[in-house]
Design a protein around this motif. Structure first.
Motif, PDB file in Angstrom:
ATOM      1  N   ILE A 211     -33.107  39.805  19.204  1.00 24.37           N
ATOM      2  CA  ILE A 211     -32.016  39.148  19.921  1.00 24.37           C
ATOM      3  C   ILE A 211     -32.577  38.604  21.228  1.00 24.37           C
ATOM      4  O   ILE A 211     -33.709  38.896  21.604  1.00 24.37           O
ATOM      5  CB  ILE A 211     -30.839  40.112  20.209  1.00 24.37           C
ATOM      6  CG1 ILE A 211     -31.332  41.353  20.970  1.00 24.37           C
ATOM      7  CG2 ILE A 211     -30.129  40.503  18.935  1.00 24.37           C
ATOM      8  CD1 ILE A 211     -30.215  42.279  21.444  1.00 24.37           C
ATOM      9  N   GLY A 212     -31.783  37.803  21.930  1.00 24.21           N
ATOM     10  CA  GLY A 212     -32.142  37.383  23.277  1.00 24.21           C
ATOM     11  C   GLY A 212     -32.642  35.974  23.413  1.00 24.21           C
ATOM     12  O   GLY A 212     -32.643  35.427  24.515  1.00 24.21           O
TER      13      GLY A 212
ATOM     14  N   ALA B 117     -28.742  35.510  14.886  1.00 27.21           N
ATOM     15  CA  ALA B 117     -28.015  34.380  15.484  1.00 27.21           C
ATOM     16  C   ALA B 117     -26.765  34.853  16.219  1.00 27.21           C
ATOM     17  O   ALA B 117     -25.632  34.610  15.808  1.00 27.21           O
ATOM     18  CB  ALA B 117     -27.668  33.353  14.421  1.00 27.21           C
ATOM     19  N   ASP B 118     -26.991  35.558  17.322  1.00 29.88           N
ATOM     20  CA  ASP B 118     -25.923  35.938  18.243  1.00 29.88           C
ATOM     21  C   ASP B 118     -25.983  34.952  19.408  1.00 29.88           C
ATOM     22  O   ASP B 118     -26.994  34.889  20.124  1.00 29.88           O
ATOM     23  CB  ASP B 118     -26.125  37.351  18.773  1.00 29.88           C
ATOM     24  CG  ASP B 118     -25.995  38.419  17.701  1.00 29.88           C
ATOM     25  OD1 ASP B 118     -25.565  38.094  16.590  1.00 29.88           O
ATOM     26  OD2 ASP B 118     -26.328  39.579  18.000  1.00 29.88           O
ATOM     27  N   PHE B 119     -24.918  34.197  19.615  1.00 24.91           N
ATOM     28  CA  PHE B 119     -24.951  33.189  20.670  1.00 24.91           C
ATOM     29  C   PHE B 119     -23.551  32.903  21.173  1.00 24.91           C
ATOM     30  O   PHE B 119     -22.549  33.299  20.561  1.00 24.91           O
ATOM     31  CB  PHE B 119     -25.631  31.903  20.188  1.00 24.91           C
ATOM     32  CG  PHE B 119     -24.975  31.231  19.012  1.00 24.91           C
ATOM     33  CD1 PHE B 119     -24.027  30.234  19.192  1.00 24.91           C
ATOM     34  CD2 PHE B 119     -25.317  31.584  17.712  1.00 24.91           C
ATOM     35  CE1 PHE B 119     -23.422  29.608  18.110  1.00 24.91           C
ATOM     36  CE2 PHE B 119     -24.723  30.963  16.621  1.00 24.91           C
ATOM     37  CZ  PHE B 119     -23.770  29.970  16.821  1.00 24.91           C
TER      38      PHE B 119
ATOM     39  N   GLY C 132     -34.397  38.839  29.100  1.00 23.10           N
ATOM     40  CA  GLY C 132     -34.847  39.950  29.942  1.00 23.10           C
ATOM     41  C   GLY C 132     -34.281  41.275  29.483  1.00 23.10           C
ATOM     42  O   GLY C 132     -34.981  42.297  29.452  1.00 23.10           O
ATOM     43  N   ALA C 133     -33.004  41.258  29.092  1.00 23.13           N
ATOM     44  CA  ALA C 133     -32.387  42.486  28.575  1.00 23.13           C
ATOM     45  C   ALA C 133     -32.990  42.869  27.232  1.00 23.13           C
ATOM     46  O   ALA C 133     -33.258  44.054  26.964  1.00 23.13           O
ATOM     47  CB  ALA C 133     -30.886  42.298  28.448  1.00 23.13           C
ATOM     48  N   ALA C 134     -33.213  41.887  26.364  1.00 27.35           N
ATOM     49  CA  ALA C 134     -33.822  42.179  25.064  1.00 27.35           C
ATOM     50  C   ALA C 134     -35.204  42.794  25.234  1.00 27.35           C
ATOM     51  O   ALA C 134     -35.569  43.745  24.534  1.00 27.35           O
ATOM     52  CB  ALA C 134     -33.898  40.901  24.228  1.00 27.35           C
ATOM     53  N   ARG C 135     -35.976  42.259  26.163  1.00 26.96           N
ATOM     54  CA  ARG C 135     -37.304  42.826  26.419  1.00 26.96           C
ATOM     55  C   ARG C 135     -37.191  44.243  26.972  1.00 26.96           C
ATOM     56  O   ARG C 135     -37.974  45.129  26.600  1.00 26.96           O
ATOM     57  CB  ARG C 135     -38.057  41.936  27.411  1.00 26.96           C
ATOM     58  CG  ARG C 135     -38.573  40.639  26.800  1.00 26.96           C
ATOM     59  CD  ARG C 135     -39.290  39.798  27.841  1.00 26.96           C
ATOM     60  NE  ARG C 135     -40.152  38.800  27.216  1.00 26.96           N
ATOM     61  CZ  ARG C 135     -40.919  37.959  27.895  1.00 26.96           C
ATOM     62  NH1 ARG C 135     -40.931  37.997  29.230  1.00 26.96           N
ATOM     63  NH2 ARG C 135     -41.688  37.087  27.256  1.00 26.96           N
TER      64      ARG C 135
END
Length: 437
Positions: free
Chosen positions: A371-372, A380-382, A360-363
């Motif tokens: 990301i997201g 690959a941020d996780f 939701g933040a990425a959108r």
């Protein structure tokens, strides 16, 4: 030439989203025994462990996080890094809080060494809490922006931020002007360089003259792929003040629209006292809302109406708003968002809370696909979430019969201790109880 594989894999339960669970059935993907495959810092695949394991090249390392949950890194869409040192400062409301604590604290960023030391601590604190991307307010000092982006580049983070703009109703030692050359130079130096994203940052309408707002709108038009961030309709006294300063405008939000500051990649913090027309303009212009529940409760600003924003189709995400916000933890922010929703007569499921903090933040930031979530090619941020991080969490989640229950327990009972590890571009940048690798 080395032939060593750049593929690495991570075994755990996997959770990510492809739609908003408030509006779409089966909006999430949940894989009990999953494998996240990363190549050159990007997602190669995310699926069932048994199916993907045979596809790995020989010798590819597999990190075993069984019993944990891997989800995309949290995205905080409203936070002030200079206010790290004044978190939990008492005041009777927003405006006296700014005068007593915020402005004197931000003055210290005249010293570049102070800025860099604060930026290092700030980013490490974000990572400790599982936040891999944020939209960050700096100060009026260009060096504060350099400090943030230098520190985030050293950690290979996708981070947004910008120099605060204010040229009235503030102390002389923080007063800026309508001259945008510093901001333009910072955009040219940082925006799109590595993973840095520049955010044009008027503090809020009362601290900008008409000349500065005009110049800010022109700068935003000249650099349409930059972000814009500011505050709107946070506090009723503030709203009344804006009405006195801009009597020709229909609403506080319309002040920003008049100067060309409502567009995609514009993020407005708080939005508590908007009306239906304002929410509709959010949806129509592609501007987005950062809901900051811990800050709103701390300052007594009011209760954001998420259901009303949803009905208008306005994009919504979550922000900690440190230092008025009282925690760097997006889990604690979910906790307060849930309670605010209940007080407004609606219910916020855990799946929706995790969506708002990831896809939701990425959108909202127009970064879907970057990301997201775990679509192939995404960065690959996780994070690795530990449902047994504390004795109470372990006891509660041992009796969870469904994913919703487990996530709800993490949101209501979790904090930085629930973050087992944080990864940026597939590289570990935080692990609980261990040095970063």
């Amino acid at each position: 030439m080395s032939t060593e594989s750049t593929v690495q894999a991570f075994r755990a339960s996997l959770l990510h989203f492809h739609a908003d669970p408030a509006f779409t059935a089966d909006a999430h993907t949940w894989i009990e025994d999953g494998l996240l495959v990363v190549e050159d810092g990007r997602v190669k695949a995310a699926g069932d462990h048994a199916a993907l394991l045979p596809t790995l090249p020989p010798g590819a390392p597999v990190a075993d996080y069984r019993g944990k949950i891997i989800c995309p890194g949290f995205i905080d869409t409203h936070i002030h890094f200079p206010q790290t040192d004044m978190i939990a400062s008492p005041a009777p409301g927003l405006l006296p809080w700014l005068d007593t604590y915020t402005f004197p604290t931000e003055r210290r960023f005249e010293d570049p060494a102070h800025g860099r030391a604060t930026a290092d601590f700030f980013l490490d604190e974000l990572l400790r809490n599982g936040t891999t991307t944020a939209l960050v307010y700096c100060t009026v000092h260009p060096g504060s922006v350099d400090a943030l982006f230098e520190a985030s580049a050293a950690r290979r983070l996708r981070m947004g931020g910008g120099k605060v703009l204010m040229d009235r109703h503030c102390p002389d030692f923080l007063r800026d002007s309508a001259d945008m050359r510093d901001s333009q130079a910072l955009i040219e130096r940082w925006h799109g360089k590595g993973r840095a994203m520049y955010a044009i940052t008027p503090r809020f309408a009362p601290t900008s003259t008409e000349a500065q707002l005009v110049a800010t709108g022109e700068l935003a038009k000249a650099y349409p792929d930059t972000f814009i961030q500011t505050h709107v309709a946070e506090n009723q006294d503030e709203c009344a003040w804006v009405g006195e300063l801009f009597p020709q405008r229909r609403s506080y939000l319309e002040v920003y629209e008049h100067y060309g500051l409502m567009r995609p990649r514009a993020m407005f913090g708080h939005c508590i006292w908007l009306d239906d027309t304002d929410f509709a303009r959010m949806a129509d212009t592609g501007a987005a809302i950062s809901h900051c529940p811990t800050s709103n409760l701390f300052l007594g600003s009011g209760l954001f109406d998420l259901a009303r924003a949803d009905n208008a189709g306005a994009p919504v995400s979550l922000g900690t708003d440190v230092g008025a916000g009282t925690s760097f933890s997006m889990l604690q922010t979910m906790n307060e968002a849930y309670k605010v929703a209940r007080l407004k007569g609606s219910y916020l499921p855990a799946l929706r809370m995790f969506y708002l903090a990831t896809l939701g933040a990425a959108r909202s930031m127009r970064l879907e696909g970057t990301i997201g979530n775990f679509v192939p090619g995404a960065e690959a941020d996780f994070i690795v979430l530990d449902p047994k991080a504390t004795p109470l969490l372990a006891r509660r989640t041992a009796h969870s019969d469904a994913l919703e229950e487990t996530l709800f327990a993490l949101a209501l009972l979790g904090d930085d201790r629930a973050i087992q590890a944080t990864y940026a571009l597939g590289r570990r940048v935080h692990e609980r109880g261990a040095a970063a690798g």
